[in-house]
Design a protein around this motif. Structure first.
Motif, PDB file in Angstrom:
ATOM      1  N   ARG A  51       0.798  -1.221   0.000  1.00 26.22           N
ATOM      2  CA  ARG A  51       0.000   0.000   0.000  1.00 26.22           C
ATOM      3  C   ARG A  51       0.833   1.274   0.000  1.00 26.22           C
ATOM      4  O   ARG A  51       0.372   2.296  -0.484  1.00 26.22           O
ATOM      5  CB  ARG A  51      -0.912   0.010   1.229  1.00 26.22           C
ATOM      6  N   ALA A  52       2.027   1.239   0.574  1.00 24.71           N
ATOM      7  CA  ALA A  52       2.825   2.460   0.718  1.00 24.71           C
ATOM      8  C   ALA A  52       3.116   3.066  -0.654  1.00 24.71           C
ATOM      9  O   ALA A  52       3.390   2.349  -1.615  1.00 24.71           O
ATOM     10  CB  ALA A  52       4.133   2.160   1.449  1.00 24.71           C
ATOM     11  N   LYS A  53       3.038   4.389  -0.727  1.00 23.82           N
ATOM     12  CA  LYS A  53       3.242   5.078  -1.990  1.00 23.82           C
ATOM     13  C   LYS A  53       4.343   6.132  -1.931  1.00 23.82           C
ATOM     14  O   LYS A  53       4.783   6.615  -2.945  1.00 23.82           O
ATOM     15  CB  LYS A  53       1.944   5.750  -2.427  1.00 23.82           C
ATOM     16  N   ARG A  54       4.758   6.534  -0.751  1.00 25.68           N
ATOM     17  CA  ARG A  54       5.757   7.595  -0.708  1.00 25.68           C
ATOM     18  C   ARG A  54       6.990   7.243   0.106  1.00 25.68           C
ATOM     19  O   ARG A  54       7.871   8.057   0.298  1.00 25.68           O
ATOM     20  CB  ARG A  54       5.134   8.892  -0.215  1.00 25.68           C
ATOM     21  N   THR A  72       8.664  -1.696   0.835  1.00 25.06           N
ATOM     22  CA  THR A  72       7.569  -1.397  -0.082  1.00 25.06           C
ATOM     23  C   THR A  72       7.748  -2.127  -1.411  1.00 25.06           C
ATOM     24  O   THR A  72       8.721  -1.884  -2.139  1.00 25.06           O
ATOM     25  CB  THR A  72       7.469   0.123  -0.299  1.00 25.06           C
ATOM     26  N   TRP A  73       6.780  -2.987  -1.721  1.00 28.07           N
ATOM     27  CA  TRP A  73       6.833  -3.803  -2.926  1.00 28.07           C
ATOM     28  C   TRP A  73       6.811  -2.944  -4.192  1.00 28.07           C
ATOM     29  O   TRP A  73       7.540  -3.208  -5.143  1.00 28.07           O
ATOM     30  CB  TRP A  73       5.676  -4.799  -2.931  1.00 28.07           C
ATOM     31  N   GLY A  74       5.991  -1.898  -4.222  1.00 30.57           N
ATOM     32  CA  GLY A  74       5.907  -1.038  -5.399  1.00 30.57           C
ATOM     33  C   GLY A  74       7.243  -0.381  -5.725  1.00 30.57           C
ATOM     34  O   GLY A  74       7.599  -0.225  -6.896  1.00 30.57           O
ATOM     35  N   TYR A  75       7.985  -0.004  -4.694  1.00 25.26           N
ATOM     36  CA  TYR A  75       9.305   0.580  -4.917  1.00 25.26           C
ATOM     37  C   TYR A  75      10.239  -0.477  -5.517  1.00 25.26           C
ATOM     38  O   TYR A  75      10.973  -0.202  -6.470  1.00 25.26           O
ATOM     39  CB  TYR A  75       9.866   1.124  -3.607  1.00 25.26           C
ATOM     40  N   PHE A  76      10.195  -1.679  -4.984  1.00 29.23           N
ATOM     41  CA  PHE A  76      11.011  -2.774  -5.507  1.00 29.23           C
ATOM     42  C   PHE A  76      10.674  -3.044  -6.965  1.00 29.23           C
ATOM     43  O   PHE A  76      11.566  -3.182  -7.808  1.00 29.23           O
ATOM     44  CB  PHE A  76      10.793  -4.020  -4.641  1.00 29.23           C
ATOM     45  N   GLU A  77       9.386  -3.081  -7.306  1.00 34.02           N
ATOM     46  CA  GLU A  77       8.977  -3.326  -8.692  1.00 34.02           C
ATOM     47  C   GLU A  77       9.468  -2.231  -9.637  1.00 34.02           C
ATOM     48  O   GLU A  77       9.873  -2.516 -10.757  1.00 34.02           O
ATOM     49  CB  GLU A  77       7.455  -3.410  -8.789  1.00 34.02           C
ATOM     50  N   ARG A  78       9.419  -0.991  -9.188  1.00 33.15           N
ATOM     51  CA  ARG A  78       9.779   0.125 -10.068  1.00 33.15           C
ATOM     52  C   ARG A  78      11.280   0.380 -10.123  1.00 33.15           C
ATOM     53  O   ARG A  78      11.827   0.706 -11.164  1.00 33.15           O
ATOM     54  CB  ARG A  78       9.065   1.391  -9.619  1.00 33.15           C
ATOM     55  N   ALA A  79      11.936   0.264  -8.977  1.00 36.40           N
ATOM     56  CA  ALA A  79      13.341   0.677  -8.895  1.00 36.40           C
ATOM     57  C   ALA A  79      14.326  -0.489  -8.959  1.00 36.40           C
ATOM     58  O   ALA A  79      15.499  -0.281  -9.253  1.00 36.40           O
ATOM     59  CB  ALA A  79      13.565   1.486  -7.621  1.00 36.40           C
ATOM     60  N   TYR A 145      -0.750  12.114  -1.434  1.00 35.58           N
ATOM     61  CA  TYR A 145      -1.163  10.830  -1.981  1.00 35.58           C
ATOM     62  C   TYR A 145      -2.534  10.405  -1.480  1.00 35.58           C
ATOM     63  O   TYR A 145      -3.151   9.508  -2.041  1.00 35.58           O
ATOM     64  CB  TYR A 145      -0.131   9.761  -1.620  1.00 35.58           C
ATOM     65  N   ARG A 146      -2.986  11.049  -0.406  1.00 40.46           N
ATOM     66  CA  ARG A 146      -4.293  10.750   0.173  1.00 40.46           C
ATOM     67  C   ARG A 146      -5.058  12.050   0.372  1.00 40.46           C
ATOM     68  O   ARG A 146      -4.472  13.125   0.461  1.00 40.46           O
ATOM     69  CB  ARG A 146      -4.124  10.032   1.508  1.00 40.46           C
ATOM     70  N   GLU A 147      -6.345  11.923   0.492  1.00 38.96           N
ATOM     71  CA  GLU A 147      -7.196  13.100   0.637  1.00 38.96           C
ATOM     72  C   GLU A 147      -7.183  13.565   2.096  1.00 38.96           C
ATOM     73  O   GLU A 147      -8.124  13.358   2.850  1.00 38.96           O
ATOM     74  CB  GLU A 147      -8.618  12.775   0.165  1.00 38.96           C
ATOM     75  N   SER A 148      -6.104  14.221   2.480  1.00 36.77           N
ATOM     76  CA  SER A 148      -5.914  14.710   3.843  1.00 36.77           C
ATOM     77  C   SER A 148      -6.667  16.016   4.050  1.00 36.77           C
ATOM     78  O   SER A 148      -7.224  16.588   3.112  1.00 36.77           O
ATOM     79  CB  SER A 148      -4.418  14.948   4.087  1.00 36.77           C
ATOM     80  N   LYS A 149      -6.634  16.519   5.277  1.00 40.45           N
ATOM     81  CA  LYS A 149      -7.284  17.808   5.565  1.00 40.45           C
ATOM     82  C   LYS A 149      -6.661  18.938   4.754  1.00 40.45           C
ATOM     83  O   LYS A 149      -7.350  19.868   4.363  1.00 40.45           O
ATOM     84  CB  LYS A 149      -7.216  18.114   7.060  1.00 40.45           C
ATOM     85  N   LEU A 150      -5.373  18.860   4.515  1.00 41.97           N
ATOM     86  CA  LEU A 150      -4.722  19.877   3.693  1.00 41.97           C
ATOM     87  C   LEU A 150      -5.311  19.893   2.284  1.00 41.97           C
ATOM     88  O   LEU A 150      -5.501  20.958   1.691  1.00 41.97           O
ATOM     89  CB  LEU A 150      -3.207  19.648   3.643  1.00 41.97           C
ATOM     90  N   VAL A 151      -5.647  18.728   1.772  1.00 38.24           N
ATOM     91  CA  VAL A 151      -6.236  18.634   0.436  1.00 38.24           C
ATOM     92  C   VAL A 151      -7.685  19.116   0.445  1.00 38.24           C
ATOM     93  O   VAL A 151      -8.114  19.844  -0.445  1.00 38.24           O
ATOM     94  CB  VAL A 151      -6.146  17.181  -0.102  1.00 38.24           C
ATOM     95  N   THR A 152      -8.446  18.723   1.457  1.00 40.29           N
ATOM     96  CA  THR A 152      -9.867  19.081   1.482  1.00 40.29           C
ATOM     97  C   THR A 152     -10.125  20.495   1.987  1.00 40.29           C
ATOM     98  O   THR A 152     -11.116  21.108   1.605  1.00 40.29           O
ATOM     99  CB  THR A 152     -10.674  18.087   2.345  1.00 40.29           C
ATOM    100  N   ASP A 153      -9.251  21.019   2.844  1.00 42.38           N
ATOM    101  CA  ASP A 153      -9.442  22.351   3.439  1.00 42.38           C
ATOM    102  C   ASP A 153      -8.165  23.194   3.356  1.00 42.38           C
ATOM    103  O   ASP A 153      -7.631  23.625   4.388  1.00 42.38           O
ATOM    104  CB  ASP A 153      -9.853  22.214   4.917  1.00 42.38           C
TER     105      ASP A 153
END
Length: 174
Positions: A51-54, A72-79, A145-153
């Motif tokens: 799940r990790a993205k950053r 993080t599997w996604g990092y391993f796949e990409r890098a 990467y997620r809809e945090s309060k900074l993103v919504t407000d």
């Protein structure tokens, strides 16, 4: 400079999570032994995050003791393996410094060990964010990467660099 060759331990993203973690543990033990790091590799839990993205990796700890290394599997796949091996060395430094000085930061001691172990202090972005939070005054950009309060407000926050207001842009619209 590291002499334990990560190439010797290379695995590809076609392997299973279990195989990947087994190799990561063996590689971590070799690095810890070579650099005399106080890292209880066999007592740590090792996990894969899908799940990790950053972040490429993390150390979870409880009561000032390292418990789990997460990769993080996604990092391993990409890098690839070489980049993940650098991340394993990075996380070993965190475990060592938590064990020795209760310091999980990327401070001076971390940077010195990162140089010795030939690893990064911060990981490169490997996943595109969903949103960019942009200061309307100075143009500073914050990836989200997620809809945090900074993103919504965004009106409830100010730029740490200049005090300006923020606007939010969907990454796929920029």
């Amino acid at each position: 400079m590291a002499t334990v060759s990560p190439e010797r331990y290379r695995v590809s993203p076609e392997c299973s999570h279990e195989e990947f973690l087994a190799v990561a543990r063996v590689y971590a033990r070799a690095v810890a032994d070579e650099h005399d790091l106080s890292v209880p590799v066999n007592r740590l839990d090792w996990e894969v995050s899908t799940r990790a993205k950053r972040r490429a990796g993390a150390v979870r700890y409880r009561d000032d003791r390292p418990q789990t290394v997460v990769l993080t599997w996604g990092y391993f796949e990409r890098a690839g393996w070489a980049a993940m091996a650098a991340t394993i060395r990075h996380e070993l430094i965190h475990v060592h410094l938590i064990e020795e000085t209760n310091d999980p930061s990327h401070g001076d001691r971390f940077r010195e060990l990162a140089g010795r172990l030939d690893t990064h202090v911060h990981c490169e972005r490997f996943t595109d964010p969903e949103w960019w939070v942009v200061c309307v005054d100075c143009g500073a950009q914050l990836a989200r990467y997620r809809e945090s309060k900074l993103v919504t407000d965004p009106d409830e926050y100010r730029c740490g660099d200049c005090g300006g207001q923020f606007r939010v842009e969907r990454a796929d619209e920029t």
